[in-house]
Write a protein that holds these residues in place. Structure first.
Motif, mmCIF file in Angstrom:
data_model
loop_
_atom_site.group_PDB
_atom_site.id
_atom_site.type_symbol
_atom_site.label_atom_id
_atom_site.label_comp_id
_atom_site.label_asym_id
_atom_site.label_seq_id
_atom_site.Cartn_x
_atom_site.Cartn_y
_atom_site.Cartn_z
ATOM 1 N N GLU B 45 22.395 33.411 37.560
ATOM 2 C CA GLU B 45 23.679 34.103 37.473
ATOM 3 C C GLU B 45 24.758 33.393 38.271
ATOM 4 N N PHE B 46 25.984 33.668 37.902
ATOM 5 C CA PHE B 46 27.147 33.112 38.595
ATOM 6 C C PHE B 46 27.833 34.276 39.295
ATOM 7 N N VAL B 47 27.718 34.313 40.609
ATOM 8 C CA VAL B 47 28.238 35.451 41.355
ATOM 9 C C VAL B 47 29.343 34.997 42.296
ATOM 10 N N SER B 48 30.479 35.702 42.235
ATOM 11 C CA SER B 48 31.577 35.402 43.153
ATOM 12 C C SER B 48 31.577 36.387 44.298
ATOM 13 N N VAL B 49 31.979 35.896 45.455
ATOM 14 C CA VAL B 49 32.175 36.769 46.608
ATOM 15 C C VAL B 49 33.657 36.755 46.929
ATOM 16 N N ILE B 50 34.269 37.944 46.904
ATOM 17 C CA ILE B 50 35.673 38.008 47.297
ATOM 18 C C ILE B 50 35.818 38.987 48.454
ATOM 19 N N GLY B 51 36.918 38.844 49.150
ATOM 20 C CA GLY B 51 37.162 39.716 50.295
ATOM 21 C C GLY B 51 38.362 39.197 51.033
ATOM 22 N N PRO B 52 38.903 40.014 51.924
ATOM 23 C CA PRO B 52 40.088 39.583 52.653
ATOM 24 C C PRO B 52 39.817 38.311 53.453
ATOM 25 N N SER B 53 40.857 37.558 53.683
ATOM 26 C CA SER B 53 40.689 36.312 54.436
ATOM 27 C C SER B 53 40.170 36.608 55.841
ATOM 28 N N GLY B 54 39.206 35.823 56.283
ATOM 29 C CA GLY B 54 38.618 36.026 57.610
ATOM 30 C C GLY B 54 37.495 37.040 57.636
ATOM 31 N N ALA B 211 37.536 34.948 40.032
ATOM 32 C CA ALA B 211 36.222 35.563 40.171
ATOM 33 C C ALA B 211 35.778 36.200 38.852
ATOM 34 N N ILE B 212 36.683 36.931 38.216
ATOM 35 C CA ILE B 212 36.319 37.608 36.961
ATOM 36 C C ILE B 212 36.023 36.581 35.870
ATOM 37 N N PHE B 213 36.901 35.594 35.769
ATOM 38 C CA PHE B 213 36.776 34.613 34.692
ATOM 39 C C PHE B 213 35.419 33.903 34.724
ATOM 40 N N LEU B 214 34.957 33.579 35.922
ATOM 41 C CA LEU B 214 33.769 32.732 36.027
ATOM 42 C C LEU B 214 32.456 33.509 36.117
ATOM 43 N N SER B 215 32.510 34.753 36.592
ATOM 44 C CA SER B 215 31.285 35.364 37.110
ATOM 45 C C SER B 215 30.599 36.323 36.166
ATOM 46 N N THR B 216 29.320 36.537 36.469
ATOM 47 C CA THR B 216 28.592 37.627 35.847
ATOM 48 C C THR B 216 28.655 38.868 36.733
ATOM 49 N N LYS B 217 28.893 38.626 38.031
ATOM 50 C CA LYS B 217 29.010 39.723 38.993
ATOM 51 C C LYS B 217 29.987 39.306 40.068
ATOM 52 N N VAL B 218 30.690 40.290 40.624
ATOM 53 C CA VAL B 218 31.573 39.996 41.752
ATOM 54 C C VAL B 218 31.186 40.888 42.925
ATOM 55 N N VAL B 219 30.918 40.258 44.057
ATOM 56 C CA VAL B 219 30.591 40.998 45.269
ATOM 57 C C VAL B 219 31.876 41.141 46.083
ATOM 58 N N VAL B 220 32.266 42.391 46.347
ATOM 59 C CA VAL B 220 33.479 42.628 47.124
ATOM 60 C C VAL B 220 33.083 42.987 48.546
ATOM 61 N N LEU B 221 33.600 42.206 49.503
ATOM 62 C CA LEU B 221 33.297 42.492 50.904
ATOM 63 C C LEU B 221 34.377 43.392 51.499
ATOM 64 N N ASP B 233 29.931 44.480 38.081
ATOM 65 C CA ASP B 233 29.425 43.695 36.949
ATOM 66 C C ASP B 233 30.589 43.238 36.082
ATOM 67 N N ILE B 234 30.493 42.016 35.585
ATOM 68 C CA ILE B 234 31.546 41.501 34.702
ATOM 69 C C ILE B 234 30.920 41.277 33.327
ATOM 70 N N PRO B 235 30.979 42.290 32.475
ATOM 71 C CA PRO B 235 30.257 42.192 31.191
ATOM 72 C C PRO B 235 31.049 41.499 30.092
ATOM 73 N N LEU B 236 32.043 40.680 30.441
ATOM 74 C CA LEU B 236 32.823 39.986 29.411
ATOM 75 C C LEU B 236 31.933 39.010 28.656
ATOM 76 N N PRO B 237 32.121 38.893 27.339
ATOM 77 C CA PRO B 237 31.268 37.990 26.555
ATOM 78 C C PRO B 237 31.470 36.521 26.939
ATOM 79 N N MET B 238 30.407 35.757 26.721
ATOM 80 C CA MET B 238 30.455 34.313 26.956
ATOM 81 C C MET B 238 30.544 33.618 25.606
ATOM 82 N N PRO B 239 31.105 32.413 25.515
ATOM 83 C CA PRO B 239 31.826 31.737 26.581
ATOM 84 C C PRO B 239 33.215 32.339 26.763
ATOM 85 N N ARG B 240 33.707 32.259 27.955
ATOM 86 C CA ARG B 240 35.044 32.802 28.208
ATOM 87 C C ARG B 240 36.086 31.721 27.985
ATOM 88 N N THR B 241 37.212 32.145 27.443
ATOM 89 C CA THR B 241 38.275 31.188 27.124
ATOM 90 C C THR B 241 39.572 31.691 27.724
#
Ligand code: ADP
Ligand code: MG
Lengths: 270, 272
Positions: B45-54, B211-221, B233-241
């Motif tokens: 899976e391709f998982v992004s981690v996002i959260g405030p800086s620091g 994060a949304i464009f690339l991922s299958t899941k996004v972890v929010v800190l 979960d990012i259930p958008l169909p692949m491939p994304r354009t």
């Protein structure tokens, strides 16, 4: 960090230079201004006593010294001493520079010592060198090695410890072991600092050659100056000084060309 | 249709953060960055981690890379605990970190010339060629990094990370230094590569869109001391354009994630 390179920076507040030929042109202009100023001082007579010889007198004296006293031989003798001094000094400085850059406690221990020894004027060492090393060629060269080593080692450890740690991390995650991190990454990242160290050592060595040749030297540019001083031959002293300056300038230029060729990959080269 | 969501129970390349705690000392002050932070990046899976800086995103990534150790908890890849850098975990840095003294081709080849993953010359050439093409670097093989734009440098870095065939990829805001247009182009290029070269990927970013464009899941800190606020979960169909960015699902997800980032954390907001 110690750097002898002048960045042709375009950052705010600095004036950038268009190209190499304009830099050379400006260098020549600077030299012309210096010679004119020299004439002004020599002709005005503001320096009392023996006065200051005019540049053309110095050139004439220089020509006489080349043709009748084999000044070129003195030049070669001094150049050999400086080259050996810089070579030995820098080769010795290299491993020490790496060790000090790598091991922070070692550096904390050595840094005050290095700065202590680096600050000693070489001329103050002459009597000690004579006591311990005698008055042979080795004694003279040892002063140049001393000066080169301490100048070079500072440049090296400061440069090497400033190597971007991210490059080392990048190498490690690609699978580099400790030896490969060193031999395939750190060494290359240090090449610009090798050049800087050699150039700084060369400058310091030429500045030290007069002191080194006080150790009973028969020939050499430093000896030319020292002898001229004892016999009050003022123009001869100027000739010796100018020869040292020119030779140092030319050697630095050669190193800079080599540096540009070998580190062309550098982002802000020159 | 290709899907990079794995339904098999294969856990061999799963990155598992378990109860991570981490603090730094700064000027005699104790800064608790992470506290009881738990999440997983399932194999493939391709998982992004996002959260405030620091909030500790880089710290988390550095733990998986083996540069930093947690005070509490563990980071595992498959069933081995991470304890130091390894070529099986490729890293892409925000500041590129490509070797300035090597050409593009030599940079990509670098890992393959090391003892740990040495390959014969012919194979190396093939691999380099393959990633040069995949990353659109054709014609620049002999160029030095200083001659390249930021986007191209980062493509070299990505190619270099892929070349040693790591089982997981760790990317720390790799496109943050690029201008908006280059960034979208790079996202699309990375996305295509990810579809072709399926690998478990941890992607740190502060861009919700990315994060949304690339991922299958996004972890929010959450804010410090950070824990996982929500896994989306990012259930958008692949491939994304490029068009995917305009769909209602995409816009809704973006609204939701931006809302999460904007609103201060309360313990009630914590889900798993
Ligand atoms: N080596 C360190 N020493 C002290 N403080 C650090 C160190 N590394 C990170 N920090 C601090 O920890 C916090 C989290 O850092 P980081 O993981 O880089 O956050 P992010 O990547 O989410 O912006 C920041 O406040 C940062 O200043
Ligand atoms: Mg960060």
């Amino acid at each position: 960090m110690t750097t002898v390179t002048t960045p042709s920076s375009t950052s705010r507040g600095r004036v950038a230079l268009a190209n190499t030929s304009s830099r050379i042109g400006l260098g020549i202009l600077g030299a012309i201004i210096a010679v004119l100023a020299w004439y002004a001082v020599a002709l005005s007579g503001i320096v009392s006593g023996e006065g200051v010889p005019r540049p053309d007198e110095v050139v004439r004296t220089g020509w006489v010294m080349i043709t009748e006293q084999d000044l070129i031989f003195d030049l070669r003798v001094s150049m050999t001493r400086v080259t050996i001094g810089v070579a030995v000094g820098c080769v010795a400085a290299l491993p020490i520079g790496y060790l000090l850059a790598w091991y922070a406690p070692l550096r904390a221990m050595a840094e005050p010592l290095v700065n202590f020894f680096r600050a000693l004027p070489p001329i103050a060492l002459v009597p000690l060198v004579i006591v311990y090393f005698g008055i042979g060629e080795g004694a003279r060269i040892s002063i140049l090695i001393y000066a080169s080593f301490f100048a070079g080692v500072v440049v090296l450890y400061e440069g090497i410890s400033a190597i971007d740690p991210l490059l080392i991390r990048a190498a490690r995650v690609l699978g580099a072991n400790r030896w490969e991190v060193f031999s395939r990454t750190v060494v290359f990242a240090s090449i610009p600092h090798f050049f800087t160290a050699i150039r700084v050592a060369l400058g310091v060595s030429w500045a030290t050659v007069v002191a080194a040749e006080l150790v009973a030297a028969q020939r050499g540019l430093g000896t030319v100056i020292n002898d001229a001083a004892s016999f009050y031959r003022i123009p001869d002293m100027y000739v010796g000084i100018a020869m040292i300056g020119f030779t140092a300038l030319v050697m630095d230029l050669i190193l800079r060309l080599a540096q540009r060729r070998l580190t062309g990959w550098q982002e802000k080269s020159r | 249709m290709t899907s990079i969501v794995d339904t098999s129970p294969d856990r061999s390349q799963t990155i598992a953060y378990q109860g991570i705690g981490k603090h730094y000392e700064r000027g005699g002050e104790r800064l608790q960055v992470l506290k009881d932070c738990t999440f997983e990046i399932p194999t493939g899976e391709f998982v992004s981690v996002i959260g405030p800086s620091g909030c500790g995103k880089t710290t988390l990534l550095n733990m998986a890379a083996g540069f930093t150790r947690p005070d509490d908890g563990s980071v595992r890849v498959g069933d081995t605990e991470v304890d130091g850098p390894s070529p099986s975990r490729g890293v892409v840095f925000q500041q590129y970190a490509i070797f300035p003294w090597l050409t593009v081709a030599k940079n990509i080849e670098y890992g393959l010339t090391l003892r740990a993953n040495k390959r014969p010359r012919s194979e190396r050439r093939e691999i380099v060629q393959r990633y040069v093409e995949l990353m659109g670097l054709g014609g620049f093989e002999k160029a030095y990094p200083k001659e390249l734009s930021g986007g191209m440098r980062q493509r070299v870095a990505i190619a270099r990370a892929y070349a040693t065939d790591p089982s997981v990829l760790l990317m720390d805001e790799p496109f943050a230094a690029l201008d908006a247009q280059t960034r979208e182009f790079m996202q699309e290029m990375l996305h295509e590569t990810v579809l072709q070269e399926r690998r478990t990927a941890l992607f740190v970013t502060h861009s919700v869109e990315e994060a949304i464009f690339l991922s299958t899941k996004v972890v929010v800190l959450s804010t410090r001391p950070s824990r996982v606020r929500e896994v989306v979960d990012i259930p958008l169909p692949m491939p994304r354009t490029a068009e995917s960015r305009l769909t209602k699902e995409f816009v809704d997800l973006r609204g939701h994630l931006e809302h999460l980032l904007r609103t201060p954390t309360t313990d009630a907001g914590r889900t798993t």
